[in-house]
Design a protein around this motif. Structure first.
Motif, PDB file in Angstrom:
ATOM      1  N   ARG A  77      -4.874   7.715   9.231  1.00  0.00           N
ATOM      2  CA  ARG A  77      -4.225   6.545   9.371  1.00  0.00           C
ATOM      3  C   ARG A  77      -3.831   5.805   8.031  1.00  0.00           C
ATOM      4  O   ARG A  77      -4.328   5.645   7.133  1.00  0.00           O
ATOM      5  CB  ARG A  77      -5.501   5.511  10.039  1.00  0.00           C
ATOM      6  CG  ARG A  77      -4.951   4.173  10.577  1.00  0.00           C
ATOM      7  CD  ARG A  77      -6.308   3.667  11.084  1.00  0.00           C
ATOM      8  NE  ARG A  77      -6.106   2.291  11.598  1.00  0.00           N
ATOM      9  CZ  ARG A  77      -5.808   2.136  12.873  1.00  0.00           C
ATOM     10  NH1 ARG A  77      -5.646   3.123  13.801  1.00  0.00           N
ATOM     11  NH2 ARG A  77      -5.639   0.851  13.268  1.00  0.00           N
ATOM     12  N   THR A  79      -0.995   2.832   6.389  1.00  0.00           N
ATOM     13  CA  THR A  79       0.075   1.678   6.626  1.00  0.00           C
ATOM     14  C   THR A  79       0.888   1.775   5.201  1.00  0.00           C
ATOM     15  O   THR A  79       0.700   2.152   4.093  1.00  0.00           O
ATOM     16  CB  THR A  79      -1.017   0.423   6.324  1.00  0.00           C
ATOM     17  OG1 THR A  79      -0.166  -0.736   6.711  1.00  0.00           O
ATOM     18  CG2 THR A  79      -1.590   0.280   5.153  1.00  0.00           C
ATOM     19  N   HIS A  81       3.588  -0.216   2.735  1.00  0.00           N
ATOM     20  CA  HIS A  81       3.979  -1.628   2.163  1.00  0.00           C
ATOM     21  C   HIS A  81       5.412  -1.411   1.716  1.00  0.00           C
ATOM     22  O   HIS A  81       5.805  -0.255   1.044  1.00  0.00           O
ATOM     23  CB  HIS A  81       3.248  -1.701   0.769  1.00  0.00           C
ATOM     24  CG  HIS A  81       3.732  -2.864  -0.140  1.00  0.00           C
ATOM     25  ND1 HIS A  81       3.887  -4.087   0.214  1.00  0.00           N
ATOM     26  CD2 HIS A  81       4.358  -2.744  -1.177  1.00  0.00           C
ATOM     27  CE1 HIS A  81       4.716  -4.954  -0.628  1.00  0.00           C
ATOM     28  NE2 HIS A  81       4.706  -3.967  -1.615  1.00  0.00           N
ATOM     29  N   ARG A  97       9.178   5.452   6.588  1.00  0.00           N
ATOM     30  CA  ARG A  97       8.252   5.673   7.763  1.00  0.00           C
ATOM     31  C   ARG A  97       8.639   6.843   8.490  1.00  0.00           C
ATOM     32  O   ARG A  97       7.439   7.634   8.890  1.00  0.00           O
ATOM     33  CB  ARG A  97       8.483   4.404   8.599  1.00  0.00           C
ATOM     34  CG  ARG A  97       7.871   2.916   7.956  1.00  0.00           C
ATOM     35  CD  ARG A  97       8.418   1.631   8.955  1.00  0.00           C
ATOM     36  NE  ARG A  97       7.691   0.700   8.333  1.00  0.00           N
ATOM     37  CZ  ARG A  97       7.846   0.029   7.500  1.00  0.00           C
ATOM     38  NH1 ARG A  97       8.739   0.288   6.483  1.00  0.00           N
ATOM     39  NH2 ARG A  97       7.007  -1.156   7.047  1.00  0.00           N
ATOM     40  N   VAL A 108       0.153   2.784  11.002  1.00  0.00           N
ATOM     41  CA  VAL A 108      -0.272   1.436  11.418  1.00  0.00           C
ATOM     42  C   VAL A 108       0.475   0.244  10.626  1.00  0.00           C
ATOM     43  O   VAL A 108       0.432   0.281   9.541  1.00  0.00           O
ATOM     44  CB  VAL A 108      -1.806   1.334  11.261  1.00  0.00           C
ATOM     45  CG1 VAL A 108      -2.107  -0.034  12.065  1.00  0.00           C
ATOM     46  CG2 VAL A 108      -2.409   2.612  12.202  1.00  0.00           C
ATOM     47  N   GLU A 109       1.195  -0.378  11.297  1.00  0.00           N
ATOM     48  CA  GLU A 109       2.199  -1.402  10.709  1.00  0.00           C
ATOM     49  C   GLU A 109       1.023  -2.638  10.204  1.00  0.00           C
ATOM     50  O   GLU A 109       0.426  -2.981  11.114  1.00  0.00           O
ATOM     51  CB  GLU A 109       3.266  -2.036  11.500  1.00  0.00           C
ATOM     52  CG  GLU A 109       4.177  -0.934  11.610  1.00  0.00           C
ATOM     53  CD  GLU A 109       5.326  -0.710  10.303  1.00  0.00           C
ATOM     54  OE1 GLU A 109       5.027  -1.577   9.213  1.00  0.00           O
ATOM     55  OE2 GLU A 109       5.768   0.311  10.345  1.00  0.00           O
ATOM     56  N   MET A 110       1.093  -3.113   8.923  1.00  0.00           N
ATOM     57  CA  MET A 110       0.608  -4.181   8.625  1.00  0.00           C
ATOM     58  C   MET A 110       1.220  -5.546   8.797  1.00  0.00           C
ATOM     59  O   MET A 110       2.565  -5.321   8.910  1.00  0.00           O
ATOM     60  CB  MET A 110      -0.034  -4.235   7.313  1.00  0.00           C
ATOM     61  CG  MET A 110       1.063  -4.288   6.453  1.00  0.00           C
ATOM     62  SD  MET A 110       0.507  -4.334   4.507  1.00  0.00           S
ATOM     63  CE  MET A 110       0.771  -2.992   4.056  1.00  0.00           C
ATOM     64  N   ALA A 113       4.399  -6.569   6.192  1.00  0.00           N
ATOM     65  CA  ALA A 113       4.560  -5.132   5.284  1.00  0.00           C
ATOM     66  C   ALA A 113       5.654  -5.473   4.266  1.00  0.00           C
ATOM     67  O   ALA A 113       5.815  -4.862   3.300  1.00  0.00           O
ATOM     68  CB  ALA A 113       4.918  -4.076   6.228  1.00  0.00           C
ATOM     69  N   VAL A 142      -3.651  -5.550   4.685  1.00  0.00           N
ATOM     70  CA  VAL A 142      -4.046  -4.161   4.694  1.00  0.00           C
ATOM     71  C   VAL A 142      -5.329  -3.826   5.347  1.00  0.00           C
ATOM     72  O   VAL A 142      -5.630  -3.092   6.102  1.00  0.00           O
ATOM     73  CB  VAL A 142      -4.149  -3.717   2.856  1.00  0.00           C
ATOM     74  CG1 VAL A 142      -4.884  -2.218   2.715  1.00  0.00           C
ATOM     75  CG2 VAL A 142      -2.737  -3.743   2.634  1.00  0.00           C
ATOM     76  N   THR A 145      -5.780  -3.021   9.176  1.00  0.00           N
ATOM     77  CA  THR A 145      -5.208  -2.077   9.583  1.00  0.00           C
ATOM     78  C   THR A 145      -6.303  -1.040   9.579  1.00  0.00           C
ATOM     79  O   THR A 145      -6.339   0.092  10.309  1.00  0.00           O
ATOM     80  CB  THR A 145      -3.955  -1.358   8.792  1.00  0.00           C
ATOM     81  OG1 THR A 145      -4.494  -1.031   7.490  1.00  0.00           O
ATOM     82  CG2 THR A 145      -2.836  -2.414   8.809  1.00  0.00           C
ATOM     83  N   ALA A 147      -6.676   1.332   7.491  1.00  0.00           N
ATOM     84  CA  ALA A 147      -6.133   2.522   7.023  1.00  0.00           C
ATOM     85  C   ALA A 147      -6.876   3.346   6.057  1.00  0.00           C
ATOM     86  O   ALA A 147      -7.541   2.643   5.063  1.00  0.00           O
ATOM     87  CB  ALA A 147      -4.600   2.077   6.371  1.00  0.00           C
ATOM     88  N   ILE A 150      -2.706   3.965   1.977  1.00  0.00           N
ATOM     89  CA  ILE A 150      -1.699   2.964   1.802  1.00  0.00           C
ATOM     90  C   ILE A 150      -0.735   3.336   0.943  1.00  0.00           C
ATOM     91  O   ILE A 150      -0.841   4.084  -0.201  1.00  0.00           O
ATOM     92  CB  ILE A 150      -2.329   1.449   1.164  1.00  0.00           C
ATOM     93  CG1 ILE A 150      -3.503   1.402   1.637  1.00  0.00           C
ATOM     94  CG2 ILE A 150      -1.383   0.454   0.813  1.00  0.00           C
ATOM     95  CD1 ILE A 150      -4.452   0.368   0.793  1.00  0.00           C
TER      96      ILE A 150
END
Length: 190
Positions: A77, A79, A81, A97, A108-110, A113, A142, A145, A147, A150
């Motif tokens: 997973r 996320t 930035h 992306r 997974v979008e925070m 972002a 963050v 998420t 995640a 990152i």
């Protein structure tokens, strides 16, 4: 230039332009959004017409053209930035992306972002407490998420996010998208 050294900046631009011209360079691929912004938006004031792209755009072209094979096995997973100079200033949101998805992550979008991480170049040094306040808000997003990774296409943001991970005690790895791509590429060659 941003630190008030306009004359030095102009000297460096002229030297770089001469070097580029001597090698017939038409395209610059950068790993840094700050460099991308400078070459793309500030160098043209001094003449010339260079194409400037972020490495994620270049890699997306390679993948789309079938010239780069990745192993898309699930990697975890992640996320992403968006650094200020990549996203807000140069409108590059989709390429990183897409590349990351090709490398097998669950993206997974925070929330927020595309908001600043607080580094802003030298802000951690010049405005330490303000920088940490911005970072804390980013780390709230963050953490939500959950995640394992990152990612950010900006080395400055990576350092700032790494500081946030340590301060929060999160079990997440901060990396540049190219690091994840290298893993997927090695596995794609086996």
């Amino acid at each position: 230039k941003r630190m008030g050294e306009e004359g030095l900046f102009e000297m460096l631009v002229e030297g770089n332009r001469e070097e580029f011209g001597g090698h017939e360079i038409g395209t610059i691929v950068t790993g840094s959004p700050h460099c991308m912004n400078t070459f793309k938006n500030e160098y043209p004031q001094f003449g010339g017409d260079l194409q400037v792209i972020h490495h994620s755009q270049f890699i997306a072209e390679l993948i789309a053209g079938g010239r780069l094979r990745l192993n898309p096995e699930p990697r975890g997973r992640l996320t992403f930035h968006d650094s200020c100079y990549l996203g807000r200033y140069n409108d590059v949101f989709d390429a990183p992306r897409g590349v990351l998805r090709s490398a097998g992550v669950e993206l997974v979008e925070m929330d927020g972002a595309d908001t600043c991480c607080g580094s802003a170049g030298t802000q951690l040094i010049t405005h330490y407490h303000t920088s940490l306040g911005v970072l804390e808000r980013k780390m709230d997003s963050v953490a939500e998420t959950e995640a394992e990774f990152i990612a950010s296409g900006c080395p400055g943001c990576q350092m700032q996010l790494g500081l946030g991970v340590k301060r929060r005690g999160l079990d997440a790895e901060v990396l540049h998208p190219s690091q994840l791509l290298a893993r997927a590429y090695r596995n794609g060659q086996e």
